[in-house]
Design an enzyme around this catalytic site. Structure first.
Site, mmCIF file in Angstrom:
data_model
loop_
_atom_site.group_PDB
_atom_site.id
_atom_site.type_symbol
_atom_site.label_atom_id
_atom_site.label_comp_id
_atom_site.label_asym_id
_atom_site.label_seq_id
_atom_site.Cartn_x
_atom_site.Cartn_y
_atom_site.Cartn_z
ATOM 1 N N SER A 63 1.087 -1.253 0.163
ATOM 2 C CA SER A 63 -0.005 -0.163 0.168
ATOM 3 C C SER A 63 0.817 1.250 0.033
ATOM 4 O O SER A 63 2.234 1.098 0.172
ATOM 5 C CB SER A 63 -0.824 0.184 1.385
ATOM 6 O OG SER A 63 -0.110 -0.228 2.288
ATOM 7 N N TYR A 64 0.221 2.331 0.094
ATOM 8 C CA TYR A 64 0.950 3.717 -0.201
ATOM 9 C C TYR A 64 1.932 3.923 1.077
ATOM 10 O O TYR A 64 1.258 3.636 2.216
ATOM 11 C CB TYR A 64 -0.031 5.086 -0.121
ATOM 12 C CG TYR A 64 0.460 6.263 -0.451
ATOM 13 C CD1 TYR A 64 0.982 6.383 -1.674
ATOM 14 C CD2 TYR A 64 0.719 7.186 0.461
ATOM 15 C CE1 TYR A 64 1.904 7.706 -2.154
ATOM 16 C CE2 TYR A 64 1.101 8.372 0.158
ATOM 17 C CZ TYR A 64 1.827 8.744 -1.002
ATOM 18 O OH TYR A 64 2.405 9.807 -1.242
#
Length: 294
Positions: free
Chosen positions: A58-59
């Site tokens: 994820s980010y």
């Protein structure tokens, strides 16, 4: 001292725990990767962003340490069950309801991005060595978050010998739980077993040794320590801390040097003459006494 006999003042055994980690933030990732892999903060972010752009995690720029209520943990864990390395542990979390638990919740939520976690599984064949290290760390951290705390028994023993009181303690680890997959932390039973005695019992001392020592000046800061202090004091953000550190090295305000040997070897940040002069100059300007100054 009064002979070679001491009196047991107390013997206390209590349950203790080694807590599973909180969901992963950028700052924690930078600190851990500096400790575990000797990555710089900037290097960690560069690798993490490549993994994100490839769809594996994820980010990686987030201050949030609590997962959304609607997070599908079982789906994410199931994708990791195919791993030849940690897949068996992931499958155990899915099969044994007593081992899985909802991750702990921290106190930070930037309302923009969830904690860093694996999105899909990769065997790592398309990654270089450092990318594999970071991906594996993110996965193991996530699986650790979804696991129960390690548990044990902590025993404290207090003796009185003449007018002096001495205390020691020992640990017996009962269940490793999250530590089975989160290999970066260690928690072991004490090598020396606390004897089974009772309060008021007399015990014979076989030897006594008096040691002398002196205090030492603090060691230079490591990058994980600097990152932690910057985070605590609000210097930079999860997205800019790495840039700040890189900038003071680039401008020769500090140098990064090796300290210690073997497993204890680490990189520390040493202020240069220019760095000291800059700090002294700022001190003489007196920003603290200027209303509204940063």
């Amino acid at each position: 001292m009064d002979g070679n006999e001491a009196t047991v003042v107390s013997l206390d055994t209590k349950p203790t725990s080694n807590w599973a980690p909180l969901p992963l933030t950028t700052v924690e990732m930078q600190k851990d990767c500096a400790r575990f892999f000797k990555f710089s903060a900037k290097q960690t972010l560069t690798i993490a962003e490549k993994l994100y752009n490839s769809g594996f995690i994820s980010y990686p720029r987030t201050e949030t340490d609590r997962f959304p209520k609607n997070m599908d943990f079982k789906k994410l864990i199931q994708s990791q069950a195919q791993s030849q390395t940690w897949g068996q542990y992931a499958q155990m979390l899915l099969n044994d309801g007593s081992k899985f638990r909802q991750p702990r919740e921290g106190s930070h939520d930037d309302k923009a991005h969830p904690p860093i976690h694996p999105v899909i599984f990769t065997s790592g064949e398309s990654l270089n060595a450092n990318e594999r290290k970071l991906y594996e760390y993110v996965v193991r951290r996530f699986l650790g978050c979804c696991s129960k705390d390690a548990t044990g028994l902590r025993t404290s023993l207090t003796l009185k010998w003449g007018t002096e009181t001495f205390t020691t303690s020992g640990l017996i680890v009962k269940e490793l739980n999250y530590l089975e997959v989160y290999i970066y932390n260690s928690w072991e039973s004490s090598k020396s077993k606390i004897p089974e005695v009772q309060a008021g019992e007399k015990v014979t001392l076989t030897s006594a040794q008096l040691s002398t020592g002196k205090t030492s000046p603090p060691s230079p800061l490591t990058e994980p320590e600097l990152i932690a202090l910057m985070d605590i004091n609000g210097i930079g953000t999860d997205a800019t801390i790495a840039e700040h550190i890189e900038k003071i090295i680039e401008r020769s305000y500090v140098t990064k040097e090796d300290q210690g040997r073997g497993k204890s070897k680490s990189k520390v940040l040493i202020p240069t003459e220019l760095g000291y002069a800059l700090a002294e100059g700022f001190g003489q300007i007196g920003f603290d006494s200027i209303p509204g100054a940063p």
